[in-house]
Scaffold this motif. Structure first.
Motif, PDB file in Angstrom:
ATOM      1  N   ALA A 251     -65.790  54.639  35.210  1.00 31.65           N
ATOM      2  CA  ALA A 251     -66.121  53.883  33.999  1.00 31.65           C
ATOM      3  C   ALA A 251     -67.617  53.610  33.976  1.00 31.65           C
TER       4      ALA A 251
ATOM      5  N   VAL B  40     -54.294  64.466  38.438  1.00 32.71           N
ATOM      6  CA  VAL B  40     -54.558  63.589  37.294  1.00 32.71           C
ATOM      7  C   VAL B  40     -54.912  64.405  36.064  1.00 32.71           C
TER       8      VAL B  40
ATOM      9  N   ILE C 132     -53.087  64.555  32.443  1.00 32.39           N
ATOM     10  CA  ILE C 132     -53.800  64.253  31.197  1.00 32.39           C
ATOM     11  C   ILE C 132     -53.601  65.373  30.183  1.00 32.39           C
TER      12      ILE C 132
ATOM     13  N   ASN D 280     -59.411  58.020  22.445  1.00 32.91           N
ATOM     14  CA  ASN D 280     -58.542  58.385  23.560  1.00 32.91           C
ATOM     15  C   ASN D 280     -57.268  57.561  23.541  1.00 32.91           C
TER      16      ASN D 280
ATOM     17  N   PRO E 171     -53.646  56.104  25.719  1.00 30.03           N
ATOM     18  CA  PRO E 171     -53.461  55.249  26.906  1.00 30.03           C
ATOM     19  C   PRO E 171     -53.703  56.024  28.197  1.00 30.03           C
ATOM     20  N   THR E 172     -53.958  55.283  29.257  1.00 30.77           N
ATOM     21  CA  THR E 172     -54.186  55.906  30.550  1.00 30.77           C
ATOM     22  C   THR E 172     -52.899  56.486  31.120  1.00 30.77           C
TER      23      THR E 172
ATOM     24  N   PHE F 147     -56.389  53.116  36.230  1.00 28.27           N
ATOM     25  CA  PHE F 147     -57.432  54.140  36.224  1.00 28.27           C
ATOM     26  C   PHE F 147     -57.832  54.405  34.782  1.00 28.27           C
ATOM     27  N   ASP F 148     -58.841  53.666  34.313  1.00 35.09           N
ATOM     28  CA  ASP F 148     -59.214  53.690  32.901  1.00 35.09           C
ATOM     29  C   ASP F 148     -59.773  55.038  32.462  1.00 35.09           C
ATOM     30  N   ALA F 149     -60.389  55.769  33.382  1.00 40.16           N
ATOM     31  CA  ALA F 149     -60.994  57.050  33.010  1.00 40.16           C
ATOM     32  C   ALA F 149     -59.949  58.128  32.739  1.00 40.16           C
ATOM     33  N   GLY F 150     -58.748  57.981  33.271  1.00 41.85           N
ATOM     34  CA  GLY F 150     -57.717  59.001  33.100  1.00 41.85           C
ATOM     35  C   GLY F 150     -56.877  58.777  31.869  1.00 41.85           C
ATOM     36  N   ARG F 151     -57.481  58.866  30.707  1.00 44.27           N
ATOM     37  CA  ARG F 151     -56.769  58.614  29.452  1.00 44.27           C
ATOM     38  C   ARG F 151     -56.404  59.914  28.748  1.00 44.27           C
TER      39      ARG F 151
ATOM     40  N   SER G 247     -58.882  62.881  27.189  1.00 46.70           N
ATOM     41  CA  SER G 247     -60.144  62.955  27.927  1.00 46.70           C
ATOM     42  C   SER G 247     -60.182  64.209  28.795  1.00 46.70           C
TER      43      SER G 247
END
Length: 449
Positions: free
Chosen positions: A191, A325, A329, A348, A350-351, A356-360, A363
């Motif tokens: 993030a 991951v 995604i 984007n 939801p995760t 793990f906010d970056a794995g939405r 993305s």
């Protein structure tokens, strides 16, 4: 206009001196006074790469456009924009479409949904419009010299950190932009990478126990694009010794970055360049035969898929969690694209992993996420219009352009299958549009050293 000699030499009483070299480079050094103003600005910006990193990459394009606007108003009293080309108009349209769509789809107002598309796509469209309006050109040897300085900086940085500091753990400092926007002092993985100074990841070891480096960029994948750009550009220089050292240095930096997509994409770009230079007809014939064999003969198809899967698994072995991951995604993204097929989801989803906010969803892929998932069919059509028209414009203005301009797009495209574009990505595309010899071809420097 490039000043090729001192006007005072035309005075009759002045002793006649031997003709001085007029090329932009002398040996391996730059002859600053022979550069155009645009070349000086671009060359200095590339050489001062660590400074942009410390300031923060997020606003780079916006700062450049504000500086250009202020310069034109102060010097000329107006903005030097002509009627936009289709490529510039389409890129601006894509920027405004992304801006509007993301805000309409967001449940609450988010300032980042305004700043992001503006500083990335809209500023890029304005920059492309200005470049094409004024036919701004940067000679390939000048830009190659600047990139060689950048590559040397990275190698020296690695030598100091690896041998001098033993790649010890550290607490990342905030960039100036991160400090001014009051980002948290503690870095959260995945993030806001651009708001922190993270040149390497000491806990993430790769081949030979080497730490994973991003150097002066927010992420190693972004660094891989910069390094690949430098390598492909260097191959168009006539100095084979210099080009060889550049490719070797860039290959080593790609190894340190541990970006799997770059490891697969860089050899493909090099191979395409090799076959293109040997025979354009042979290259197209090879592509046709391979495509026909892959599509029509199941044994060959199965064999190629097996080899490709093996290569992916071999490179993914370094960071298995990342591969799992990403696969999750992409699977969830594909499932949800039909829900908003025409206009896209805008933002984007939801995760896929709690915490793990970056794995939405949406993305980690430009083509699958940024275009199809968030921009939908309409946004994808607008961006496709930009891309096709830009290629056609590059083809029409190919005189004086190095061949790397076209292979760089291939290298970027393969990487963006599993990455999202950032400011640096767009900046490098703009540099491709600038790469072109001036009306007067100057000799010397790296080309003839």
């Amino acid at each position: 206009m490039i000043q090729l000699w001192d006007s005072s030499l035309s005075i009759a009483t002045r002793p006649i001196k031997p003709e001085e070299p007029t090329g932009p480079l002398q040996g391996y050094g730059i002859r600053w006074k022979t550069l155009t103003r645009a070349e000086q600005l671009v060359c200095a910006s590339i050489a001062l790469l660590p400074l942009w990193w410390i300031l923060g990459w997020s606003w780079t394009l916006a700062v450049w456009m504000l500086g250009i606007i202020a310069h034109d108003i102060f010097r000329y009293g107006n903005l030097r924009f002509k009627s936009p080309t289709l490529s510039a108009a389409a890129l601006l349209a894509f920027g405004f479409y992304t801006l509007i769509n993301s805000n309409l789809r967001s449940p609450t107002f988010n300032l980042n949904s305004v700043i992001g598309p503006t500083t990335l796509w809209i500023c890029a469209g304005l920059a492309l419009w200005y470049i094409q309006s004024n036919d701004i050109r940067i000679r390939p040897q000048v830009m190659a010299w600047a990139f060689s300085v950048s590559i040397i900086q990275m190698i020296v940085f690695w030598l100091i950190v690896h041998f001098g500091l033993s790649e010890h753990s550290y607490i990342p400092y905030r960039t100036l932009f991160g400090f001014l926007t009051d980002k948290g002092e503690q870095f959260i993985p995945g993030a806001g990478n651009a708001n922190y100074l993270k040149p390497y990841e000491p806990s993430e070891k790769g081949l030979g126990g080497l730490a994973r480096y991003s150097f002066f960029f927010a992420h190693p994948s972004t660094c891989a694009l910069w390094v690949g750009f430098a390598a492909l550009l260097s191959l168009d220089m006539k100095n084979r010794i210099w080009a060889t050292y550049m490719v070797l240095g860039c290959s080593f930096l790609l190894l340190l970055g541990q970006t799997r997509s770059a490891w697969l994409a860089f050899p493909v770009a090099l191979a395409a360049r090799y076959f293109f230079n040997r025979s354009k007809v042979f290259l197209f014939a090879l592509v046709s035969v391979v495509s026909l064999a892959v599509l029509s003969l199941p044994p060959i198809t199965d064999s190629l898929l097996g080899n490709y899967t093996g290569a992916i698994e071999a490179t993914s072995h370094l960071r298995k969690d990342s591969s799992k991951v990403r696969n999750l995604i992409y699977a969830r993204t594909l499932e949800r694209i039909p829900e908003e097929l025409l206009l896209g989801h805008g933002i984007n989803g939801p995760t896929v992993l709690p915490g793990f906010d970056a794995g939405r969803i949406g993305s980690h892929s430009f083509f699958l996420g940024t275009l199809l998932y968030k921009a939908g069919v309409l946004g994808t059509a607008i961006f496709t219009t930009f891309l096709v028209s830009l290629f056609l414009w590059l083809a029409r203005t190919k005189t004086g352009r190095p061949t790397c301009c076209f292979f760089i797009f291939l290298y970027f495209g393969l990487n963006l299958l599993v990455e999202e574009p950032e400011i640096v990505t767009v900046l490098l595309v703009l540099l491709c549009t600038l790469l072109r010899e001036t009306a007067i071809t100057l000799k010397g420097g790296l080309d003839h050293a």
